[in-house]
Scaffold this active site. Structure first.
Site, PDB file in Angstrom:
ATOM      1  N   GLY A 148      20.785 -25.894  12.453  1.00 28.41           N
ATOM      2  CA  GLY A 148      20.634 -24.417  12.835  1.00 28.41           C
ATOM      3  C   GLY A 148      18.996 -24.214  12.842  1.00 28.41           C
TER       4      GLY A 148
ATOM      5  N   GLY B 267      17.778 -20.873  14.978  1.00 32.89           N
ATOM      6  CA  GLY B 267      18.348 -19.437  14.179  1.00 32.89           C
ATOM      7  C   GLY B 267      17.284 -18.721  13.330  1.00 32.89           C
ATOM      8  CD  GLN B 268      17.040 -13.457   9.992  1.00 31.51           C
ATOM      9  OE1 GLN B 268      18.219 -13.680   9.315  1.00 31.51           O
ATOM     10  NE2 GLN B 268      16.269 -12.348   9.522  1.00 31.51           N
TER      11      GLN B 268
ATOM     12  CG  ASP C 192      29.625 -29.713  17.605  1.00 33.55           C
ATOM     13  OD1 ASP C 192      29.683 -29.106  16.232  1.00 33.55           O
ATOM     14  OD2 ASP C 192      30.598 -29.861  18.388  1.00 33.55           O
TER      15      ASP C 192
ATOM     16  CE1 TYR D 212      27.847 -16.783   6.220  1.00 33.48           C
ATOM     17  CE2 TYR D 212      27.750 -14.984   4.900  1.00 33.48           C
ATOM     18  CZ  TYR D 212      27.042 -15.929   5.384  1.00 33.48           C
ATOM     19  OH  TYR D 212      25.763 -16.024   5.115  1.00 33.48           O
TER      20      TYR D 212
ATOM     21  CE  LYS E 255      27.265 -19.701   3.828  1.00 31.27           C
ATOM     22  NZ  LYS E 255      26.464 -20.698   3.957  1.00 31.27           N
TER      23      LYS E 255
ATOM     24  CB  ILE F 140      16.853 -13.216   5.645  1.00 33.31           C
ATOM     25  CG1 ILE F 140      17.479 -13.935   4.656  1.00 33.31           C
ATOM     26  CG2 ILE F 140      15.563 -13.683   5.980  1.00 33.31           C
ATOM     27  CD1 ILE F 140      16.900 -14.033   3.225  1.00 33.31           C
TER      28      ILE F 140
HETATM   29  C1  AKB Z   1      25.112 -11.609   6.696  1.00 34.78           C
HETATM   30  O1  AKB Z   1      25.047 -10.302   6.844  1.00 34.78           O
HETATM   31  O2  AKB Z   1      26.213 -12.192   6.975  1.00 34.78           O
HETATM   32  C2  AKB Z   1      24.013 -12.452   6.263  1.00 34.78           C
HETATM   33  C3  AKB Z   1      24.283 -12.837   4.744  1.00 34.78           C
HETATM   34  C4  AKB Z   1      24.204 -11.692   3.817  1.00 34.78           C
HETATM   35  O3  AKB Z   1      24.600 -13.935   4.329  1.00 34.78           O
HETATM   36  N1  AKB Z   1      22.808 -12.129   6.336  1.00 34.78           N
END
Ligand code: AKB
Length: 318
Positions: A13, A16-17, A58, A148, A152, A178
């Site tokens: 990644g 990415g940011q 990938d 998500y 996590k 972030i």
């Molecule tokens: C998101 O907003 O999905 C991320 C995070 C807080 O993990 N920046």
């Protein structure tokens, strides 16, 4: 005295940011040739491409990870490739595939090669509406309502499993939103906090997708990078936690952020039109207790709201 051997690092990644800035920081610290940046589809910036090795991989295909790890003799992986919360709600299957199968592949590649260390970030998204929202404790309810967040929590557990079952040195933090000026974030719920800066400079107007009174924990990129590197350099014997450290720096509402930017750009008009991301934001903590990170490896943030806004605007104007 013999010099300490530099780690051989792979960053997933990396375009990415967080990855784009973390890779450059790691190259500055350990040597350009010792840090291989990897990305999936996003083209690397010239800075990233020209300062050291770059490979396309990938993470859902284990062979493509193995090829880079073996080619560069990698002994440390910063695994940042992930689908974030907002895109994860639009494409839950993709989020599961990239975040879970990707992490599983990384852990397996590390396990098979023995001695490969892994950093894998978790997020405040691991928490949910039943979690205490103020000063959220290290040990608490983990019942996220986003895909998500589910990946996590499962990712934290999987990393801890690999530590206890196989002795794999895998570490991670629960990042807040972030803020950064180098590469815009993509697909997250906390993205408004970055977008407002770009729009304030370009158009002096921003329509924010969460309510003005929405408070979330946030962190400025220099702290985010320092946190990752300091955790990876910490003495393993001092760590009681591994892949799930709460990490905090500042908390503010969307309205407070707009007001702070207005001190520099008084013409800024900020309007609020909450969309589906409001519900996600409402399910996350407002502030975080990071005392475990402070006690176990000396974490201390350096940036608060005022200093971050001043620095962000200075960098973006450049
Ligand atoms: C998101 O907003 O999905 C991320 C995070 C807080 O993990 N920046």
């Amino acid at each position: 005295m013999c010099a300490r051997k530099s780690p051989r690092i792979m960053v997933t990644g990396a375009a990415g940011q967080i990855g784009s800035e973390l890779t450059l920081a790691l190259r500055g610290r350990y040597g350009n040739e010792n840090v291989v940046a990897t990305g999936h589809k996003t083209k690397p910036s010239p800075k990233l491409r020209d300062s050291g090795p770059f490979e396309f991989i990938d993470v859902t295909r284990r062979e493509s990870i193995e090829a880079v790890v073996d080619k560069f003799n990698v002994d440390t992986i910063y695994h940042l490739a992930a689908i974030l919360s907002a895109v994860g709600e639009e494409k839950p299957h993709l989020a599961w595939d990239v975040n879970m199968n990707g992490l599983y592949n990384i852990l397996e590649v590390a396990r098979e090669r023995q001695g490969v260390r892994v950093f894998c970030p978790s997020s405040i998204a691991a928490f949910g509406p039943e979690t205490p929202r103020e000063n959220t404790p290290q040990e608490t309810v983990l019942r996220p309502k986003t895909m998500y967040g589910v990946t996590k929590v499962a990712g934290e557990l999987l990393c801890d499993y690999y530590f206890h079952r196989y002795g794999l040195d895998v570490r991670g933090v629960r990042y807040p939103g972030i803020l950064s000026s180098e590469t815009p974030p993509g697909g997250g719920t906390t993205d408004y906090a970055c977008e407002i800066f770009y729009e304030a400079i370009k158009h002096k107007r921003y329509t924010c997708f969460v309510r003005e009174d929405t408070v979330l924990p946030m962190m400025y990129m220099p702290d985010c990078i320092r946190g990752a590197i300091e955790l990876m350099e910490a003495d393993l014997s001092q760590l009681k936690h591994h892949a799930d450290f709460n990490l905090a720096a500042m908390s503010f509402s969307a309205g407070e952020l707009a007001a702070e930017i207005k001190k520099h750009i008084p013409e800024l008009i900020c309007e609020y039109e909450p969309d589906f991301r409001q519900q996600i934001a409402d399910s996350w903590p407002r502030s975080i207790d990071d005392s475990a990170a402070r006690e176990e490896w000396g974490w201390k943030p350096q940036y608060g709201l005022e200093a971050m806004v001043t620095d962000m605007l200075e960098n973006l104007r450049k």
